[in-house]
Design a protein around this motif. Structure first.
Motif, short mmCIF file in Angstrom:
data_model
loop_
_atom_site.label_atom_id
_atom_site.label_comp_id
_atom_site.label_asym_id
_atom_site.label_seq_id
_atom_site.Cartn_x
_atom_site.Cartn_y
_atom_site.Cartn_z
N LYS A 129 29.55 37.43 44.92
CA LYS A 129 30.64 36.19 44.85
C LYS A 129 30.77 36.00 43.36
N ASN A 130 29.54 36.01 42.33
CA ASN A 130 29.79 35.96 41.10
C ASN A 130 30.62 36.92 40.52
N PHE A 131 30.71 38.14 40.76
CA PHE A 131 31.59 39.06 40.19
C PHE A 131 32.89 38.74 40.54
N GLU A 132 33.20 38.46 41.68
CA GLU A 132 34.61 37.86 42.22
C GLU A 132 35.20 36.74 41.22
N ALA A 133 34.31 35.81 41.05
CA ALA A 133 34.65 34.59 40.27
C ALA A 133 34.80 34.95 38.91
N VAL A 134 34.40 35.81 38.25
CA VAL A 134 34.70 36.25 36.97
C VAL A 134 35.72 37.52 36.66
N LYS A 135 36.39 37.87 37.88
CA LYS A 135 37.11 39.33 37.76
C LYS A 135 38.36 39.13 36.88
N ASP A 136 38.74 37.76 36.56
CA ASP A 136 39.88 37.60 35.74
C ASP A 136 39.77 37.42 34.44
N LEU A 137 38.17 37.41 33.87
CA LEU A 137 37.95 37.51 32.63
C LEU A 137 37.94 38.67 32.07
N THR A 138 38.79 39.19 31.16
CA THR A 138 39.06 40.37 30.75
C THR A 138 38.10 40.77 29.59
N ASN A 139 37.22 39.82 29.03
CA ASN A 139 36.18 40.00 28.22
C ASN A 139 34.72 40.40 28.84
N VAL A 140 34.60 40.56 30.18
CA VAL A 140 33.35 40.49 30.87
C VAL A 140 33.54 41.80 31.89
N ILE A 141 32.46 42.60 31.54
CA ILE A 141 31.98 43.83 32.37
C ILE A 141 30.85 43.42 33.32
N CYS A 142 31.07 43.51 34.46
CA CYS A 142 29.96 43.01 35.64
C CYS A 142 29.28 44.47 36.09
N VAL A 143 27.94 44.14 36.00
CA VAL A 143 27.19 45.29 36.34
C VAL A 143 26.21 44.65 37.37
#
Length: 160
Positions: A129-143
């Motif tokens: 859910k948190n990864f989905e919420a930040v998916k449009d932030l181009t400066n964020v890599i999710c792990v």
């Protein structure tokens, strides 16, 4: 680079005395630490995940900014008294977090907080859910922290 970490189910796992998962905010002082395992007054346990301290030390030595963004706050309790803050202190890793310290109640919007930061961000969390919420932030890599069995194995991994 900014490295942001969730706490519960990312840096540590917490279980009651019967082995049922609980949140760190449910731990009851006094706490007793034996290595990477903290036990509370009612025999619940919080275990720091393997290699976390080594990884944090490595990132700091490389000059990165480390922070945490968690919704594991006990409502109405002072920041310094929060179980998660005490756990970070007792595991000896709070000192490595030289960036943002966000510990809020469960209604807090992590994505909004992360979106206010500038620069390249590596965000470790256990929640799709948190990864989905930040998916449009181009400066964020999710792990996904649930896939990390030994954090020290990430030493040398480049997210550039």
């Amino acid at each position: 680079m900014i490295y942001l970490f969730d706490l519960d189910l990312t840096l540590w796992d917490t279980f009651d005395k019967h082995g049922n998962p609980i949140w760190a905010k449910q731990l009851i002082p006094p706490y007793h630490v034996n290595g990477d395992v903290l036990t509370d007054d009612v025999f619940s346990k919080c275990t720091l995940r393997k290699g976390v301290a080594e990884y944090l030390i490595h990132l700091r030595k490389e000059g990165h900014q480390l922070g945490f963004v968690s919704v594991g706050s006990y409502f109405g309790m002072a920041h310094s008294k929060q179980p998660s803050i005490r756990i970070l202190e007792l595991f000896g890793i709070l000192r490595y977090f030289n960036g943002v310290h966000v510990l809020e109640y469960k209604t807090f919007n992590k994505a909004q907080s992360i979106g206010s930061l500038e620069g390249k961000i590596v965000f470790y969390d256990d929640s799709p859910k948190n990864f989905e919420a930040v998916k449009d932030l181009t400066n964020v890599i999710c792990v996904d922290s649930l896939n990390i069995l030994d954090w020290s194995q990430l030493i040398g991994k480049n997210y550039d």
